[in-house]
Design an enzyme around this catalytic site. Sequence first.
Site, PDB file in Angstrom:
ATOM      1  N   GLU A 178      -4.010  -9.705   3.328  1.00  0.00           N
ATOM      2  CA  GLU A 178      -4.936  -9.415   4.416  1.00  0.00           C
ATOM      3  C   GLU A 178      -6.071 -10.432   4.533  1.00  0.00           C
ATOM      4  O   GLU A 178      -6.578 -10.693   5.631  1.00  0.00           O
ATOM      5  CB  GLU A 178      -5.507  -8.004   4.254  1.00  0.00           C
ATOM      6  CG  GLU A 178      -4.574  -6.887   4.737  1.00  0.00           C
ATOM      7  CD  GLU A 178      -3.513  -6.510   3.713  1.00  0.00           C
ATOM      8  OE1 GLU A 178      -2.830  -5.504   3.923  1.00  0.00           O
ATOM      9  OE2 GLU A 178      -3.353  -7.230   2.696  1.00  0.00           O
ATOM     10  N   GLU A 233       0.827  -1.206   0.000  1.00  0.00           N
ATOM     11  CA  GLU A 233       0.000   0.000   0.000  1.00  0.00           C
ATOM     12  C   GLU A 233       0.865   1.261   0.000  1.00  0.00           C
ATOM     13  O   GLU A 233       0.538   2.254  -0.651  1.00  0.00           O
ATOM     14  CB  GLU A 233      -0.938  -0.011   1.202  1.00  0.00           C
ATOM     15  CG  GLU A 233      -2.016  -1.087   1.105  1.00  0.00           C
ATOM     16  CD  GLU A 233      -2.919  -1.130   2.323  1.00  0.00           C
ATOM     17  OE1 GLU A 233      -4.150  -1.101   2.151  1.00  0.00           O
ATOM     18  OE2 GLU A 233      -2.383  -1.198   3.457  1.00  0.00           O
TER      19      GLU A 233
END
Length: 259
Positions: free
Chosen positions: A136, A116
């Site tokens: 995730e 990210e």
Amino acid sequence: MAEVLQVEVRDHVAHLTLNRPEAMNALNRELKRALIEAAHAASVDPEIWVVVLSGAGGRAFSVGGDLKEMGSRDDSGRAMTSPMSEAERNLYEVVLEIPKPTIAVVDGYALGGGFELALACDLRVCSDRARFGLPEATIGMGANFGSVLLPRLIPRAIALEMLYFARRMSGEELARLGLVNHVWPAEELDTRVAAWLAELTSKAPITLQRYKHMALKGWELPVAVNLRLDVGPNPYTSQDRIEGNRAFREKRAPRWRNR
């Protein structure tokens, strides 16, 4: 103890190096806070024209959030704060909004929050051993920033496959999709990056900042509206425009002043 973030400014480039190699540069609270502060400092310093993020140690750019720190908080009974509702600003949004060109240099793993962080940069270059992913879904997290940005940067179906299946991809694969600008041999990475930065900083800094404002702030606006945004520094009325014209006519390299 070594600083969790090394900051070095040279030749108008701020080099921000994540410096937790023993933890594969996992993003703990201290490192996140240091990155936010460094991003703000670089944003307002007129002598900084480009910002580069990298990771120390050669094994990882960053493997994302510090799961040990999260586990300690969980064990103590403290509730985890949802993204965008923390007391401090969101790291990825802060990096995304740096008003100057930003580059992620990835050697090794860029996973979860590390990926990210790379997505928050304008450009991404990596070594041939780089691996990117959002794991995730395997640990019950949310990839809040990645789930918004990644489908805007690569084909949606591939982005969703990466998210749904926690699929890892190489730099070569992501370069073919247009997410990674260059993939270089690991042993040549530093040299190639240095040459790339030298070329980039030879360009007019006000013009580069203008490009970023126009491209990002008008991302989803209609073309007619975007053309009239007129955001960021104005290169047309700058001293650098006059210098660039004069240097071209005099057949010499321009001497930019970022004003």
